[in-house]
Enzyme design. Structure first.
Site, PDB file in Angstrom:
ATOM      1  N   CYS A 350      97.575  53.542  35.057  1.00  0.00           N
ATOM      2  CA  CYS A 350      96.118  53.631  35.077  1.00  0.00           C
ATOM      3  C   CYS A 350      95.503  52.347  35.645  1.00  0.00           C
ATOM      4  O   CYS A 350      95.624  52.088  36.829  1.00  0.00           O
ATOM      5  CB  CYS A 350      95.592  53.953  33.679  1.00  0.00           C
ATOM      6  SG  CYS A 350      93.919  54.635  33.686  1.00  0.00           S
ATOM      7  N   HIS A 451      98.680  58.627  31.300  1.00  0.00           N
ATOM      8  CA  HIS A 451      99.104  57.966  30.066  1.00  0.00           C
ATOM      9  C   HIS A 451     100.049  58.892  29.291  1.00  0.00           C
ATOM     10  O   HIS A 451      99.984  60.113  29.420  1.00  0.00           O
ATOM     11  CB  HIS A 451      97.902  57.646  29.180  1.00  0.00           C
ATOM     12  CG  HIS A 451      97.006  56.590  29.735  1.00  0.00           C
ATOM     13  ND1 HIS A 451      97.375  55.267  29.840  1.00  0.00           N
ATOM     14  CD2 HIS A 451      95.736  56.668  30.213  1.00  0.00           C
ATOM     15  CE1 HIS A 451      96.372  54.569  30.349  1.00  0.00           C
ATOM     16  NE2 HIS A 451      95.371  55.395  30.593  1.00  0.00           N
TER      17      HIS A 451
END
Length: 506
Positions: A350, A451
């Site tokens: 991310c 994630h």
């Protein structure tokens, strides 16, 4: 005085229009409230009750994407799992995500609402009470019991005005409270009795009982201490819960928990993770921490990255540009470049993925003044930050191995460039391809927006095998086992019948 022994009895259920509810507050932050509520959720579920968790206000950069397309604190997602429920934005209607030392993004019912400076929060938080109460009403629909978690401590009387996290919410929702004290940190008698001393009279009577958490050793040795607390507060003791190693197998909510012990073993793959200032979604690391074949090295500020690491992971960040500057200030950019020259591997997740690119552009000033900053230049991609936040659970496959992947996306920004032609994952469904991530030409630098990747056992095994490390962990099964172990401990050491009776009497 009642003693700290638990009682058994038949569970009964009151009107579904006003479900029984109980609020667990603590004498301070990090006293184990989240784990305690998860344990109670699973314990009452095992008794056959329909249970739901609720936390009116949370502060954490460890968020989870919900089944209804928003985000909540990771702890509430774990508690939902303990209840056998899909997570919902209404389980944690207000989430504060710190972006700087003095400001935070405010998530309301799963969506980014605004950003506030810390000094302005006190005058605004009371405005969110209607949304919090609406969410509480929705979560209670059809439930036999709602377990509510407080935040921080009700003893923080300087924060009482407009409170929606502790007694302010308990008063607004007319909830009984059980107060938890953490004996592991010391001073538990003073913490509980001191909390009683600073509460208002109507708040003292709202607390119906207390319990002791994280006791090490023979719990009978604290019987005199429990009696002293009861005599000075008038609150009965519901039990003394021992320190439970199973709690370490659950995803951490607080970045303070990054120092939790990891496993030991012989020859292992060394993975280095620089602990950036606004690290987010750090439970991405939990499965690696538990792998016997992995040595996870969490590198604090002021410490160089280990030169013998096989892999460097750049974790998620709540403030990508700020954390990139922080990373450079520590000299970690130099360490990563040297690691790369030695043939080492780098994985960005991310915000860490965004840092690996050539540039990060913030034209609308989302993270501060509008600017474009150079990235680490290890991937041929560029990122533009945009106000639209992607928040969604995802499923797909690892393109290199075909292994199944399950996780979630929570991010601002779009990333594109030549290295996107070598994605890490395919998140498409029903035959439609949706590539995610990027890789360098030699495959040694990779990034992804997803994630929770390492929670997928098949992906983790395939990824570690690329480094010659074997996976010996069933991570998801381990979480379920941990929740069951915690529930059994709660059943054995706490008076759950008394808790249910308190909840039913509201």
């Amino acid at each position: 005085m009642r003693d700290c022994r638990r009682r058994r009895g038949a569970a009964s259920v009151t009107s579904p229009l006003r479900p029984p509810a109980l609020m667990i507050q603590g004498t301070g932050s990090n006293v184990g409230k989240s784990t305690l509520v998860a344990a109670l959720c699973r314990a009452f579920l095992r008794r056959g009750l329909k249970v739901a968790p609720f936390k009116p206000q949370n502060m954490s950069n460890n968020a989870a994407a919900t089944a209804d397309g928003g985000e909540i604190g990771r702890a509430q997602a774990v508690q939902a799992r303990a209840c056998g429920l899909p997570s919902s934005v209404h389980m944690n209607p207000v989430l504060l995500k710190p972006e700087t030392d003095t400001g935070a993004q405010v998530i309301v019912q799963g969506r980014r609402a605004f950003t506030l400076r810390a000094r302005d929060w006190g005058s605004r938080k009371g405005d969110l009470l209607p949304a919090v109460l609406e969410s509480f009403g929705r979560i209670g629909e059809g439930m036999d019991l709602v377990l509510v978690e407080g935040a921080g401590s009700p003893a923080e009387i300087n924060l009482r005005a407009g409170d929606i996290a502790n007694m302010g919410f308990a008063r607004a929702a007319d909830l009984p409270v059980v107060l938890a004290g953490d004996i592991d940190r010391g001073g538990v008698i003073a913490s509980l009795v001191g909390t009683h001393a600073v509460l208002e009279p109507d708040e003292k009577v709202r607390i119906k009982a207390f319990l002791i958490n994280k006791f090490r050793g023979d719990v009978s040795l604290f019987s005199e201490g429990a009696r002293a607390i009861a005599e000075r507060t008038g609150w009965p003791c519901l039990g003394i819960l021992p320190f439970l190693p199973a709690a370490l197998r659950l995803p951490a909510e607080d970045a303070l928990d990054l120092s939790r012990p990891i496993g030991e073993g012989g020859e292992r793959l060394k993975i280095a993770v620089p602990i950036i200032a606004r690290i987010a979604n750090f439970d991405d690391l939990d499965p690696l921490r538990q792998e016997p074949g992995v040595e996870l090295v969490l590198v604090p500020p002021g410490t160089p990255l280990p030169g013998d690491a096989g892999l460097v992971i750049l974790p998620g960040s709540k403030s990508t540009i700020g954390d990139l500057a922080f990373l450079r200030a520590q000299g970690w950019d130099i360490d990563i470049a040297a690691h790369r020259r030695r043939g080492g591997h780098v994985l960005g997740l991310c915000g860490g993925y965004q840092m690996l690119g050539r540039s990060i552009c913030d034209p609308e000033g989302i993270e501060g003044p509008a600017s474009t900053v150079p990235g680490l230049g290890l991937l041929e991609v560029d990122t533009v930050l945009t106000p639209d936040k992607v928040t969604a659970p995802v499923r797909g496959r690892h393109l290199a191995s075909g292994a199944a992947v399950e996780g979630y996306e929570i991010h601002l920004g779009r990333t594109d460039g030549p290295d996107r032609a070598r994605p890490l994952l395919d998140l498409g469904s029903q035959g439609a391809s949706r590539p995610d991530g990027a890789a360098s030409a030699d495959g040694r630098v990779q990034g992804s927006y997803v994630h929770g990747l390492f929670g997928s056992d098949a992906f983790r095994a395939a990824y570690l095998a690329g480094f010659g490390a074997a996976s010996a962990l069933a991570y998801e099964a381990g979480i379920e086992k941990a929740l069951d172990d915690l529930a059994e401990a709660a059943e054995a050491h706490l008076d759950l019948d008394a808790m249910l009776a308190i909840a039913q009497a509201r």
